[in-house]
Design a protein around this motif. Sequence first.
Motif, PDB file in Angstrom:
ATOM      1  N   ARG A 285       9.606 -23.858  41.974  1.00  0.00           N
ATOM      2  CA  ARG A 285       9.102 -25.044  42.698  1.00  0.00           C
ATOM      3  C   ARG A 285      10.198 -25.743  43.471  1.00  0.00           C
TER       4      ARG A 285
ATOM      5  N   GLY B 284      10.818 -18.215  37.273  1.00  0.00           N
ATOM      6  CA  GLY B 284       9.619 -17.935  38.066  1.00  0.00           C
ATOM      7  C   GLY B 284       9.825 -16.635  38.810  1.00  0.00           C
TER       8      GLY B 284
ATOM      9  N   LEU C  75       5.273 -12.820  33.181  1.00  0.00           N
ATOM     10  CA  LEU C  75       4.191 -13.774  33.462  1.00  0.00           C
ATOM     11  C   LEU C  75       2.953 -13.116  34.041  1.00  0.00           C
TER      12      LEU C  75
ATOM     13  N   ARG D  80       0.807 -18.515  46.636  1.00  0.00           N
ATOM     14  CA  ARG D  80       1.490 -19.717  47.107  1.00  0.00           C
ATOM     15  C   ARG D  80       0.577 -20.404  48.117  1.00  0.00           C
TER      16      ARG D  80
ATOM     17  N   HIS E  60      -1.453 -25.558  39.505  1.00  0.00           N
ATOM     18  CA  HIS E  60      -0.411 -24.517  39.438  1.00  0.00           C
ATOM     19  C   HIS E  60      -0.055 -24.183  37.977  1.00  0.00           C
TER      20      HIS E  60
ATOM     21  N   SER F  26       1.077 -19.485  35.072  1.00  0.00           N
ATOM     22  CA  SER F  26       1.924 -18.932  33.994  1.00  0.00           C
ATOM     23  C   SER F  26       2.100 -19.914  32.840  1.00  0.00           C
TER      24      SER F  26
ATOM     25  N   ARG G  97       5.900 -19.110  29.183  1.00  0.00           N
ATOM     26  CA  ARG G  97       7.003 -19.968  29.627  1.00  0.00           C
ATOM     27  C   ARG G  97       8.250 -19.718  28.757  1.00  0.00           C
TER      28      ARG G  97
ATOM     29  N   MET H  61       9.747 -16.567  30.046  1.00  0.00           N
ATOM     30  CA  MET H  61      10.403 -16.819  31.343  1.00  0.00           C
ATOM     31  C   MET H  61      11.756 -17.503  31.122  1.00  0.00           C
TER      32      MET H  61
HETATM   33  C1  8YV Z   1       5.864 -21.112  37.856  1.00  0.00           C
HETATM   34  C2  8YV Z   1       5.265 -19.363  39.617  1.00  0.00           C
HETATM   35  O1  8YV Z   1       4.942 -22.131  37.631  1.00  0.00           O
HETATM   36  O2  8YV Z   1       6.540 -17.568  38.805  1.00  0.00           O
HETATM   37  C3  8YV Z   1       6.089 -18.146  39.794  1.00  0.00           C
HETATM   38  O3  8YV Z   1       6.273 -17.730  40.943  1.00  0.00           O
HETATM   39  O4  8YV Z   1       4.704 -19.865  40.529  1.00  0.00           O
HETATM   40  C4  8YV Z   1       5.061 -19.944  38.267  1.00  0.00           C
HETATM   41  O5  8YV Z   1       5.186 -19.014  37.252  1.00  0.00           O
HETATM   42  C5  8YV Z   1       6.952 -21.631  38.716  1.00  0.00           C
HETATM   43  O6  8YV Z   1       7.814 -20.710  39.227  1.00  0.00           O
HETATM   44  C6  8YV Z   1       7.772 -22.625  37.910  1.00  0.00           C
HETATM   45  O7  8YV Z   1       8.349 -23.471  38.769  1.00  0.00           O
END
Ligand code: 8YV
Length: 325
Positions: A62, A83, A108, A240, A286, A289, A295, A298
């Motif tokens: 983000r 992400g 994810l 996106r 959003h 994931s 999470r 990740m």
């Molecule tokens: C996350 C995402 O919310 O992985 C990605 O590209 O959009 C999501 O998994 C985001 O990256 C966390 O900021």
Amino acid sequence: MTNPSDHASPVAPGSVAQAGPLLPSLQRTLQDEYSVVRLPDDVEALDPEVASRVRAVVTSGRVGVSTVLMAALPNLELVANFGVGYDTTDVGQAAARGIRVTNTPDVLTDCVADTALALMLDVFRRFGASERFLRDGAWESGGFPLTRRFSRSTVGVLGLGRIGQAIARRAAAFDATILYTTRRPVEGVPWEHVASAVELARRADVLVVAVPGGASTENLVDAEVIRALGPEGYLVNIARGSVVDEEALIAALERDEIAGAGLDVFAHEPHVPQRLMRDDVTLLPHVGSATHETRRDMGDLTLANLRAHLAGEPLPTPVPETSTV
Ligand code: 8YV
Ligand code: NAP
């Protein structure tokens, strides 16, 4: 249970910085192991002394490391992105300067594909709207209107990568016909490749968007693609917000040119246009994931990349643009 001292690296204070908010458990580990430095949101406010010590930035999809922020970090070696999507980080500058970028693919995929299925089911069957109907007491005055069958529909997947394929596999279990569009046909999959997004939308009951964000896909789903879905067609976007022309989508919904939409991502998050707050649109903040398990995975992968870099070991998941750096 991992002992932080197992990973203790002889890194100088101020070497690891954070851009934007992070998962609290990840932030705590970064604090404990590296006394992570929080970079200011406004690059102008960044102290050049602090900036010159930074070797690695941990960030999320983000926020990322923008062109200006990267330029202000003269000794940057690594951007570890929490992400899979890294469209907010200037990978062009990173590759040119020999800065490595990592992301969190695969871990994810299942949750994001589950979210796409939930959105597809909800837009066809209108479960959310029917629950609101029940809670509002409207059932006392009559049944909820009939909806549309998702099973045996035609699902057009725009972007058949890790997540797109997981969506296709799930939709196939609903006996859907799967079509997909990518720039290069994917070898070894049983689904039909369709040359363009417009053609895909024309043939599908639902177009589900699973391409990366960034300049190369900006408004790929434009007014023409949206209109090609037709009045019985749905759009689902878990990719996106930048990939879909949001104004064109709103216009098509308002003119009943498409049947509805399911959206997990938006052009200007967290702002969601009031005109999208319609009964034929399912909106999620959003959360593709956003499960504890995913999470956590990740966060672990983000840390694994950071630790590998600082230890001079091969990176678990470098992004392709900087994988040879
Ligand atoms: C996350 C995402 O919310 O992985 C990605 O590209 O959009 C999501 O998994 C985001 O990256 C966390 O900021
Ligand atoms: P991936 O494995 O790299 O897959 C991307 C796919 O898009 C590939 O099949 C690629 O094929 C295709 N593609 C790229 N540009 C295209 C174009 N212009 N036209 C058509 N197809 C194109 O990525 P992934 O792991 O599946 O992730 C996809 C994206 O999902 C991420 O980048 C991220 O933005 C988004 N995402 C969202 C959430 C969420 O919370 N909502 C969570 C995770 C990820 P070709 O290269 O052959 O075209």
